[in-house]
Design a protein around this motif. Structure first.
Motif, PDB file in Angstrom:
ATOM      1  N   HIS A  47      69.659  32.520  22.854  1.00 45.97           N
ATOM      2  CA  HIS A  47      68.374  33.089  23.712  1.00 45.97           C
ATOM      3  C   HIS A  47      69.073  34.203  24.278  1.00 45.97           C
ATOM      4  O   HIS A  47      68.035  34.934  24.996  1.00 45.97           O
ATOM      5  CB  HIS A  47      68.312  31.824  24.754  1.00 45.97           C
ATOM      6  N   CYS A  48      70.183  34.657  24.248  1.00 45.91           N
ATOM      7  CA  CYS A  48      70.497  35.929  24.999  1.00 45.91           C
ATOM      8  C   CYS A  48      70.059  37.177  24.158  1.00 45.91           C
ATOM      9  O   CYS A  48      69.777  38.201  24.659  1.00 45.91           O
ATOM     10  CB  CYS A  48      72.189  36.035  25.034  1.00 45.91           C
ATOM     11  N   GLU A  49      69.959  36.793  22.666  1.00 44.82           N
ATOM     12  CA  GLU A  49      69.685  37.897  21.809  1.00 44.82           C
ATOM     13  C   GLU A  49      68.043  38.123  21.648  1.00 44.82           C
ATOM     14  O   GLU A  49      67.636  38.871  21.647  1.00 44.82           O
ATOM     15  CB  GLU A  49      70.463  37.836  20.721  1.00 44.82           C
ATOM     16  N   HIS A  50      67.746  36.797  21.572  1.00 39.31           N
ATOM     17  CA  HIS A  50      66.028  36.457  21.178  1.00 39.31           C
ATOM     18  C   HIS A  50      64.963  36.463  22.018  1.00 39.31           C
ATOM     19  O   HIS A  50      63.806  36.255  21.926  1.00 39.31           O
ATOM     20  CB  HIS A  50      65.814  35.467  19.999  1.00 39.31           C
ATOM     21  N   CYS A  51      65.304  36.419  23.613  1.00 33.40           N
ATOM     22  CA  CYS A  51      64.472  35.893  24.309  1.00 33.40           C
ATOM     23  C   CYS A  51      64.421  37.144  25.456  1.00 33.40           C
ATOM     24  O   CYS A  51      65.290  37.234  26.328  1.00 33.40           O
ATOM     25  CB  CYS A  51      64.712  34.566  25.126  1.00 33.40           C
ATOM     26  N   ASP A  52      63.253  37.775  25.556  1.00 28.03           N
ATOM     27  CA  ASP A  52      62.854  38.906  26.451  1.00 28.03           C
ATOM     28  C   ASP A  52      63.031  38.454  27.936  1.00 28.03           C
ATOM     29  O   ASP A  52      63.525  39.417  28.810  1.00 28.03           O
ATOM     30  CB  ASP A  52      61.705  39.658  26.214  1.00 28.03           C
ATOM     31  N   VAL A  53      62.563  37.063  27.964  1.00 33.46           N
ATOM     32  CA  VAL A  53      62.375  36.565  29.361  1.00 33.46           C
ATOM     33  C   VAL A  53      63.908  36.353  30.149  1.00 33.46           C
ATOM     34  O   VAL A  53      63.914  36.570  31.135  1.00 33.46           O
ATOM     35  CB  VAL A  53      61.665  35.279  29.509  1.00 33.46           C
ATOM     36  N   TYR A  54      64.568  35.867  29.264  1.00 35.48           N
ATOM     37  CA  TYR A  54      66.095  35.489  29.543  1.00 35.48           C
ATOM     38  C   TYR A  54      66.807  36.992  30.104  1.00 35.48           C
ATOM     39  O   TYR A  54      67.350  37.084  31.034  1.00 35.48           O
ATOM     40  CB  TYR A  54      66.792  34.868  28.630  1.00 35.48           C
ATOM     41  N   ARG A  55      66.670  37.881  28.951  1.00 32.06           N
ATOM     42  CA  ARG A  55      67.192  39.013  29.443  1.00 32.06           C
ATOM     43  C   ARG A  55      66.683  39.589  30.730  1.00 32.06           C
ATOM     44  O   ARG A  55      67.363  40.315  31.473  1.00 32.06           O
ATOM     45  CB  ARG A  55      67.115  40.128  28.243  1.00 32.06           C
ATOM     46  N   GLU A  56      65.623  39.703  30.754  1.00 33.07           N
ATOM     47  CA  GLU A  56      64.972  40.256  32.070  1.00 33.07           C
ATOM     48  C   GLU A  56      65.386  39.771  33.450  1.00 33.07           C
ATOM     49  O   GLU A  56      65.550  40.083  34.475  1.00 33.07           O
ATOM     50  CB  GLU A  56      63.389  40.399  32.099  1.00 33.07           C
ATOM     51  N   ALA A  57      65.569  38.436  33.310  1.00 31.72           N
ATOM     52  CA  ALA A  57      65.827  37.513  34.284  1.00 31.72           C
ATOM     53  C   ALA A  57      67.385  37.719  34.877  1.00 31.72           C
ATOM     54  O   ALA A  57      67.547  37.692  36.062  1.00 31.72           O
ATOM     55  CB  ALA A  57      65.581  35.943  34.107  1.00 31.72           C
ATOM     56  N   VAL A  58      68.280  37.958  33.937  1.00 31.90           N
ATOM     57  CA  VAL A  58      69.807  38.051  34.148  1.00 31.90           C
ATOM     58  C   VAL A  58      69.914  39.549  34.197  1.00 31.90           C
ATOM     59  O   VAL A  58      71.083  39.746  34.578  1.00 31.90           O
ATOM     60  CB  VAL A  58      70.265  37.472  32.987  1.00 31.90           C
ATOM     61  N   GLU A  59      69.080  40.457  33.831  1.00 31.62           N
ATOM     62  CA  GLU A  59      69.411  41.803  33.868  1.00 31.62           C
ATOM     63  C   GLU A  59      69.505  42.201  35.389  1.00 31.62           C
ATOM     64  O   GLU A  59      68.600  42.162  36.328  1.00 31.62           O
ATOM     65  CB  GLU A  59      68.286  42.590  33.219  1.00 31.62           C
ATOM     66  N   PRO A  60      70.727  43.090  35.574  1.00 31.54           N
ATOM     67  CA  PRO A  60      70.807  43.426  37.088  1.00 31.54           C
ATOM     68  C   PRO A  60      69.906  44.418  37.480  1.00 31.54           C
ATOM     69  O   PRO A  60      69.460  45.246  36.454  1.00 31.54           O
ATOM     70  CB  PRO A  60      72.441  43.970  37.150  1.00 31.54           C
ATOM     71  N   THR A  61      69.370  44.638  38.701  1.00 31.31           N
ATOM     72  CA  THR A  61      68.451  45.552  39.221  1.00 31.31           C
ATOM     73  C   THR A  61      69.168  46.801  39.621  1.00 31.31           C
ATOM     74  O   THR A  61      70.245  46.897  40.335  1.00 31.31           O
ATOM     75  CB  THR A  61      67.516  45.127  40.301  1.00 31.31           C
ATOM     76  N   ALA A  62      68.728  48.062  38.974  1.00 34.61           N
ATOM     77  CA  ALA A  62      69.675  49.022  39.237  1.00 34.61           C
ATOM     78  C   ALA A  62      69.029  49.805  40.479  1.00 34.61           C
ATOM     79  O   ALA A  62      67.918  50.084  40.610  1.00 34.61           O
ATOM     80  CB  ALA A  62      69.352  49.942  37.905  1.00 34.61           C
TER      81      ALA A  62
END
Length: 69
Positions: A47-62
């Motif tokens: 899921h860390c590599e293949h899911c865009d939703v997960y990556r957007e949810a955990v990506e820190p806001t700059a």
């Protein structure tokens, strides 16, 4: 270890099902059984590599940091 946003629900505000279905808490919607394979890291999925939703949810806001004077 599967995605922390994956839940199994048998209903939401609009639908009620006779069995639980995979639900993504990050996007607030049910997901397809195929997408649940990604959520559960089945086979070669991660899921860390293949899911865009997960990556957007955990990506820190700059946020811009104040410059040191």
């Amino acid at each position: 270890m599967g995605c922390p946003f994956l839940e199994y629900r048998s209903s939401d505000d609009e639908h009620e099902f006779d069995h639980e279905r995979p639900y993504c808490a990050a996007q607030d919607s049910f997901v397809s059984p195929m997408m649940a394979d990604v959520c559960n890291d089945r086979d070669r999925f991660d899921h860390c590599e293949h899911c865009d939703v997960y990556r957007e949810a955990v990506e820190p806001t700059a946020e811009p940091q104040p410059a040191d004077d």
